[in-house]
Motif scaffolding. Structure first.
Motif, PDB file in Angstrom:
ATOM      1  N   ALA A 102     -20.717 -43.704 -70.421  1.00 35.01           N
ATOM      2  CA  ALA A 102     -20.164 -42.488 -71.043  1.00 35.01           C
ATOM      3  C   ALA A 102     -18.637 -42.508 -70.955  1.00 35.01           C
ATOM      4  O   ALA A 102     -17.928 -42.177 -71.927  1.00 35.01           O
ATOM      5  CB  ALA A 102     -20.728 -41.236 -70.368  1.00 35.01           C
ATOM      6  N   LYS A 103     -18.108 -42.898 -69.782  1.00 37.22           N
ATOM      7  CA  LYS A 103     -16.656 -42.976 -69.627  1.00 37.22           C
ATOM      8  C   LYS A 103     -16.077 -44.042 -70.544  1.00 37.22           C
ATOM      9  O   LYS A 103     -15.014 -43.841 -71.153  1.00 37.22           O
ATOM     10  CB  LYS A 103     -16.290 -43.280 -68.177  1.00 37.22           C
ATOM     11  CG  LYS A 103     -16.471 -42.092 -67.263  1.00 37.22           C
ATOM     12  CD  LYS A 103     -16.068 -42.429 -65.838  1.00 37.22           C
ATOM     13  CE  LYS A 103     -16.285 -41.236 -64.925  1.00 37.22           C
ATOM     14  NZ  LYS A 103     -15.928 -41.529 -63.548  1.00 37.22           N
ATOM     15  N   ALA A 104     -16.789 -45.165 -70.646  1.00 38.65           N
ATOM     16  CA  ALA A 104     -16.301 -46.232 -71.518  1.00 38.65           C
ATOM     17  C   ALA A 104     -16.308 -45.768 -72.971  1.00 38.65           C
ATOM     18  O   ALA A 104     -15.371 -46.054 -73.738  1.00 38.65           O
ATOM     19  CB  ALA A 104     -17.166 -47.486 -71.351  1.00 38.65           C
ATOM     20  N   THR A 105     -17.361 -45.047 -73.343  1.00 40.72           N
ATOM     21  CA  THR A 105     -17.432 -44.527 -74.711  1.00 40.72           C
ATOM     22  C   THR A 105     -16.300 -43.534 -74.954  1.00 40.72           C
ATOM     23  O   THR A 105     -15.642 -43.560 -76.002  1.00 40.72           O
ATOM     24  CB  THR A 105     -18.808 -43.859 -74.946  1.00 40.72           C
ATOM     25  OG1 THR A 105     -19.830 -44.816 -74.695  1.00 40.72           O
ATOM     26  CG2 THR A 105     -18.944 -43.336 -76.361  1.00 40.72           C
ATOM     27  N   GLY A 106     -16.079 -42.652 -73.941  1.00 40.45           N
ATOM     28  CA  GLY A 106     -14.971 -41.688 -74.051  1.00 40.45           C
ATOM     29  C   GLY A 106     -13.634 -42.401 -74.135  1.00 40.45           C
ATOM     30  O   GLY A 106     -12.759 -42.026 -74.928  1.00 40.45           O
ATOM     31  N   ALA A 107     -13.466 -43.432 -73.307  1.00 43.16           N
ATOM     32  CA  ALA A 107     -12.213 -44.181 -73.311  1.00 43.16           C
ATOM     33  C   ALA A 107     -12.027 -44.894 -74.638  1.00 43.16           C
ATOM     34  O   ALA A 107     -10.901 -44.932 -75.190  1.00 43.16           O
ATOM     35  CB  ALA A 107     -12.195 -45.187 -72.162  1.00 43.16           C
ATOM     36  N   GLU A 108     -13.122 -45.419 -75.175  1.00 44.92           N
ATOM     37  CA  GLU A 108     -13.047 -46.100 -76.463  1.00 44.92           C
ATOM     38  C   GLU A 108     -12.675 -45.109 -77.558  1.00 44.92           C
ATOM     39  O   GLU A 108     -11.850 -45.403 -78.444  1.00 44.92           O
ATOM     40  CB  GLU A 108     -14.390 -46.780 -76.791  1.00 44.92           C
ATOM     41  CG  GLU A 108     -14.419 -47.501 -78.106  1.00 44.92           C
ATOM     42  CD  GLU A 108     -13.466 -48.688 -78.187  1.00 44.92           C
ATOM     43  OE1 GLU A 108     -13.096 -49.049 -79.323  1.00 44.92           O
ATOM     44  OE2 GLU A 108     -13.072 -49.262 -77.152  1.00 44.92           O
ATOM     45  N   ALA A 109     -13.257 -43.918 -77.488  1.00 48.11           N
ATOM     46  CA  ALA A 109     -12.938 -42.890 -78.483  1.00 48.11           C
ATOM     47  C   ALA A 109     -11.466 -42.483 -78.356  1.00 48.11           C
ATOM     48  O   ALA A 109     -10.751 -42.331 -79.365  1.00 48.11           O
ATOM     49  CB  ALA A 109     -13.849 -41.675 -78.302  1.00 48.11           C
ATOM     50  N   ALA A 110     -10.992 -42.341 -77.117  1.00 50.80           N
ATOM     51  CA  ALA A 110      -9.590 -41.986 -76.899  1.00 50.80           C
ATOM     52  C   ALA A 110      -8.688 -43.096 -77.409  1.00 50.80           C
ATOM     53  O   ALA A 110      -7.638 -42.839 -78.027  1.00 50.80           O
ATOM     54  CB  ALA A 110      -9.346 -41.719 -75.416  1.00 50.80           C
ATOM     55  N   ALA A 148      -5.362 -44.639 -83.999  1.00 46.25           N
ATOM     56  CA  ALA A 148      -5.223 -43.990 -85.309  1.00 46.25           C
ATOM     57  C   ALA A 148      -3.901 -43.218 -85.375  1.00 46.25           C
ATOM     58  O   ALA A 148      -3.193 -43.230 -86.408  1.00 46.25           O
ATOM     59  CB  ALA A 148      -6.409 -43.047 -85.560  1.00 46.25           C
ATOM     60  N   GLU A 149      -3.548 -42.552 -84.278  1.00 46.00           N
ATOM     61  CA  GLU A 149      -2.295 -41.797 -84.236  1.00 46.00           C
ATOM     62  C   GLU A 149      -1.103 -42.744 -84.353  1.00 46.00           C
ATOM     63  O   GLU A 149      -0.140 -42.467 -85.086  1.00 46.00           O
ATOM     64  CB  GLU A 149      -2.235 -41.010 -82.926  1.00 46.00           C
ATOM     65  CG  GLU A 149      -1.350 -39.807 -82.994  1.00 46.00           C
ATOM     66  CD  GLU A 149      -1.450 -38.975 -81.732  1.00 46.00           C
ATOM     67  OE1 GLU A 149      -0.373 -38.743 -81.134  1.00 46.00           O
ATOM     68  OE2 GLU A 149      -2.557 -38.575 -81.341  1.00 46.00           O
ATOM     69  N   VAL A 150      -1.179 -43.872 -83.626  1.00 49.29           N
ATOM     70  CA  VAL A 150      -0.092 -44.852 -83.687  1.00 49.29           C
ATOM     71  C   VAL A 150       0.022 -45.382 -85.105  1.00 49.29           C
ATOM     72  O   VAL A 150       1.137 -45.510 -85.661  1.00 49.29           O
ATOM     73  CB  VAL A 150      -0.328 -45.987 -82.668  1.00 49.29           C
ATOM     74  CG1 VAL A 150       0.586 -47.175 -82.935  1.00 49.29           C
ATOM     75  CG2 VAL A 150      -0.138 -45.477 -81.258  1.00 49.29           C
ATOM     76  N   GLU A 151      -1.113 -45.707 -85.697  1.00 49.19           N
ATOM     77  CA  GLU A 151      -1.075 -46.239 -87.068  1.00 49.19           C
ATOM     78  C   GLU A 151      -0.511 -45.187 -88.025  1.00 49.19           C
ATOM     79  O   GLU A 151       0.268 -45.495 -88.942  1.00 49.19           O
ATOM     80  CB  GLU A 151      -2.480 -46.659 -87.496  1.00 49.19           C
ATOM     81  CG  GLU A 151      -2.934 -47.924 -86.826  1.00 49.19           C
ATOM     82  CD  GLU A 151      -4.394 -48.255 -87.147  1.00 49.19           C
ATOM     83  OE1 GLU A 151      -5.057 -47.509 -87.905  1.00 49.19           O
ATOM     84  OE2 GLU A 151      -4.867 -49.279 -86.622  1.00 49.19           O
ATOM     85  N   SER A 152      -0.909 -43.937 -87.791  1.00 44.91           N
ATOM     86  CA  SER A 152      -0.402 -42.860 -88.641  1.00 44.91           C
ATOM     87  C   SER A 152       1.112 -42.732 -88.482  1.00 44.91           C
ATOM     88  O   SER A 152       1.853 -42.579 -89.465  1.00 44.91           O
ATOM     89  CB  SER A 152      -1.100 -41.555 -88.256  1.00 44.91           C
ATOM     90  OG  SER A 152      -0.485 -40.458 -88.870  1.00 44.91           O
TER      91      SER A 152
END
Length: 160
Positions: free
Chosen positions: A119-127, A133-137
């Motif tokens: 769950a933490k890895a999934t959360g970290a991956e989502a973050a 995405a923010e950096v690319e934006s």
């Protein structure tokens, strides 16, 4: 012959007859005694043979008894060894079952930890994806409009 000699002769004949009868009775008695002695001897031989046979049978029975007693002792010892081995095996099984329960509990804990880590890895991956995405934006925005160049002296002062 005279009258006197006749009774004497009669007595003599009678006497001979008695002697002969006694001799015959004696011979008959001797034959009977001989037959009885032979019968007794045959009986003794038969009894001796029976006695030898009985002694042999008693000896055979004694040996069979000893063999059966040894067999029973060996069977009892084997049974006792088997019983001890069974107790040992039961102890090992109980120990193995306790270990298995312990390992199952550890596995459940590890599974819970793995689920939380996932769950933490999934959360970290989502973050990470959001940040990416923010950096690319931001990079796209930066490419569209170049920022005004600031004076290098002012930037260095702001860092201090």
């Amino acid at each position: 012959k005279t009258e006197r000699s006749e009774p004497l002769e009669t007595l003599h004949t009678e006497w001979r007859g008695r002697v002969r009868a006694a001799e015959q009775a004696q011979k008959k008695m001797q034959r009977l005694m001989q037959k009885e002695a032979e019968a007794q001897e045959a009986q003794r031989e038969m009894q001796t043979e029976e006695m030898v046979e009985l002694k042999l049978r008693v000896n055979a029975l004694q040996r069979a008894k000893e063999v059966s007693e040894r067999f029973v002792e060996e069977e009892e010892e084997c049974w006792l060894r088997s019983k001890a081995q069974l107790r040992e095996a039961e102890t090992e099984v109980l120990s193995a079952m306790a270990s298995a329960r312990h390992y199952e509990a550890e596995a459940r804990c590890a599974s819970g930890d793995a689920v939380r880590a996932q769950a933490k890895a999934t959360g970290a991956e989502a973050a990470r994806r959001r940040l990416q995405a923010e950096v690319e934006s931001l990079q796209r925005e930066a490419q569209r409009s170049p920022p005004p160049l600031q004076d290098l002296g002012k930037v260095q002062q702001s860092w201090r």
